[in-house]
Design a protein around this motif. Structure first.
Motif, PDB file in Angstrom:
ATOM      1  N   UNK A   1       5.110  -5.648   2.289  1.00  0.00           N
ATOM      2  CA  UNK A   1       3.651  -5.961   2.633  1.00  0.00           C
ATOM      3  C   UNK A   1       3.081  -4.678   3.060  1.00  0.00           C
ATOM      4  N   UNK A   2       3.892  -3.671   3.749  1.00  0.00           N
ATOM      5  CA  UNK A   2       3.264  -2.455   4.371  1.00  0.00           C
ATOM      6  C   UNK A   2       2.754  -1.586   3.118  1.00  0.00           C
ATOM      7  N   UNK A   3       3.510  -1.496   1.823  1.00  0.00           N
ATOM      8  CA  UNK A   3       3.184  -0.692   0.993  1.00  0.00           C
ATOM      9  C   UNK A   3       2.092  -1.530   0.173  1.00  0.00           C
ATOM     10  N   UNK A   4       2.200  -2.677  -0.141  1.00  0.00           N
ATOM     11  CA  UNK A   4       0.936  -3.374  -0.701  1.00  0.00           C
ATOM     12  C   UNK A   4      -0.396  -3.413  -0.031  1.00  0.00           C
ATOM     13  N   UNK A   5      -0.288  -3.369   1.120  1.00  0.00           N
ATOM     14  CA  UNK A   5      -1.502  -3.364   2.042  1.00  0.00           C
ATOM     15  C   UNK A   5      -2.294  -2.052   1.775  1.00  0.00           C
ATOM     16  N   UNK A   6      -1.553  -0.813   1.476  1.00  0.00           N
ATOM     17  CA  UNK A   6      -1.889   0.526   1.059  1.00  0.00           C
ATOM     18  C   UNK A   6      -3.003   0.311  -0.169  1.00  0.00           C
ATOM     19  N   UNK A   7      -2.185  -0.295  -1.247  1.00  0.00           N
ATOM     20  CA  UNK A   7      -2.923  -0.617  -2.291  1.00  0.00           C
ATOM     21  C   UNK A   7      -4.136  -1.217  -2.350  1.00  0.00           C
ATOM     22  N   UNK A   8      -4.179  -2.439  -1.579  1.00  0.00           N
ATOM     23  CA  UNK A   8      -5.276  -3.436  -1.525  1.00  0.00           C
ATOM     24  C   UNK A   8      -6.506  -2.632  -0.984  1.00  0.00           C
ATOM     25  N   UNK A   9      -5.894  -1.733   0.307  1.00  0.00           N
ATOM     26  CA  UNK A   9      -7.005  -0.945   0.961  1.00  0.00           C
ATOM     27  C   UNK A   9      -7.900   0.114   0.093  1.00  0.00           C
ATOM     28  N   UNK A  10      -7.228   0.325  -0.996  1.00  0.00           N
ATOM     29  CA  UNK A  10      -7.802   1.444  -1.971  1.00  0.00           C
ATOM     30  C   UNK A  10      -8.368   0.628  -3.125  1.00  0.00           C
ATOM     31  N   UNK A  11      -8.588  -0.638  -3.027  1.00  0.00           N
ATOM     32  CA  UNK A  11      -9.218  -1.369  -4.076  1.00  0.00           C
ATOM     33  C   UNK A  11      -8.288  -1.834  -5.311  1.00  0.00           C
ATOM     34  N   UNK A  12      -6.902  -1.490  -5.129  1.00  0.00           N
ATOM     35  CA  UNK A  12      -6.113  -1.811  -6.246  1.00  0.00           C
ATOM     36  C   UNK A  12      -5.478  -2.971  -6.325  1.00  0.00           C
ATOM     37  N   UNK A  13      -5.081  -3.738  -7.526  1.00  0.00           N
ATOM     38  CA  UNK A  13      -4.594  -5.038  -7.206  1.00  0.00           C
ATOM     39  C   UNK A  13      -3.184  -5.168  -6.334  1.00  0.00           C
ATOM     40  N   UNK A  14      -3.211  -6.172  -5.974  1.00  0.00           N
ATOM     41  CA  UNK A  14      -1.769  -6.226  -5.306  1.00  0.00           C
ATOM     42  C   UNK A  14      -0.554  -6.543  -6.288  1.00  0.00           C
ATOM     43  N   UNK A  15       0.635  -6.097  -6.068  1.00  0.00           N
ATOM     44  CA  UNK A  15       1.573  -6.103  -6.915  1.00  0.00           C
ATOM     45  C   UNK A  15       2.767  -7.000  -6.478  1.00  0.00           C
ATOM     46  N   UNK A  16       3.296  -7.919  -7.381  1.00  0.00           N
ATOM     47  CA  UNK A  16       4.400  -9.106  -6.937  1.00  0.00           C
ATOM     48  C   UNK A  16       5.417  -8.348  -6.095  1.00  0.00           C
ATOM     49  N   UNK A  17       5.910  -9.147  -5.086  1.00  0.00           N
ATOM     50  CA  UNK A  17       6.896  -8.794  -4.271  1.00  0.00           C
ATOM     51  C   UNK A  17       8.462  -8.468  -5.084  1.00  0.00           C
TER      52      UNK A  17
END
Length: 223
Positions: A27-43
């Motif tokens: 979740x901590x890593x995926x939050x970084x993607x979302x904050x940059x406008x990138x799509x979330x990745x599956x767990x």
């Protein structure tokens, strides 16, 4: 081989051995993607790389390695995200609480030797009731070395006032077995953790393997 004898304490790796912290790390890593406008990745993409910490999470989230000039800044952002969420979804693996209770009933102490820094390992373990009976906590920056160097395991043995030969070490990564063997401890590979699909645990040199936490009991000689 037969059961280990002369064991007075069992030391464990933390992430992937005692606790399943993968959901919060992902979740901590995926939050970084979302904050940059990138799509979330599956767990499921993050989980196999959990054992590699920030390096593994940044590789999944951004295809970024430690040699990337941006890596230090990204790693610190990841650390800040993780600090804010590290107990939200993290749980002990099934059977871990029962295993620790059984060890104590047998008169064995237990402790943790992790490469997780004190910045995270200390507050995390303080917030989880599971660790109230932990007799020693050695983190990745407690000594001058981290695993696969054996010094953290030596430090744990010193804190328990035991010789390394009186300790068993259980972990889910090859570096755990390298450290345990170098320390002269009985070394047990936990294959229920974050092993990637390509992991060949037979090449690790472990004295034994367990497919679940309670499987450790069969390797402990009766007191």
């Amino acid at each position: 081989m037969s059961a280990f004898t002369g064991v007075r304490a069992v030391l464990f790796d933390l992430d992937g051995t005692l606790i399943d912290s993968a959901p919060d790390l992902a979740a901590a890593a995926d939050q970084m993607r979302v904050a940059r406008g990138m799509p979330s990745l599956p767990f499921e993409q993050y989980r196999p790389m959990t054992g590699a910490g920030a390096r593994g999470m940044m590789a999944v989230a951004f295809g970024m390695g430690p040699d990337d000039p941006q890596f230090p800044a990204y790693r610190e952002e990841f650390f800040c995200n993780y600090a804010a969420c590290m107990t939200q979804q993290t749980r002990p693996f099934p059977e871990v609480a029962e295993l620790l209770a059984q060890l104590q009933q047998r008169g064995l102490r237990w402790g943790v030797v992790t490469n997780k820094s004190e910045r995270f390992a200390v507050p995390l373990t303080q917030q989880m009731a599971l660790f109230s009976s932990c007799a020693a906590l050695v983190c990745g920056d407690t000594t001058a070395f981290s695993k696969p160097h054996p010094e953290p395991l030596f430090e744990a043995a010193r804190r328990l006032d035991l010789t390394p030969a009186q300790c068993l070490y259980v972990g889910d990564d090859e570096r755990d077995m390298v450290a345990g063997l170098a320390a002269g401890m009985g070394s047990v590979a936990a294959t229920y953790g974050y092993l990637g699909s390509n992991a060949d645990t037979r090449s690790w040199g472990a004295h034994a393997e367990i497919k679940s936490p309670l499987g450790l009991l069969q390797w402990l000689a009766p007191a």
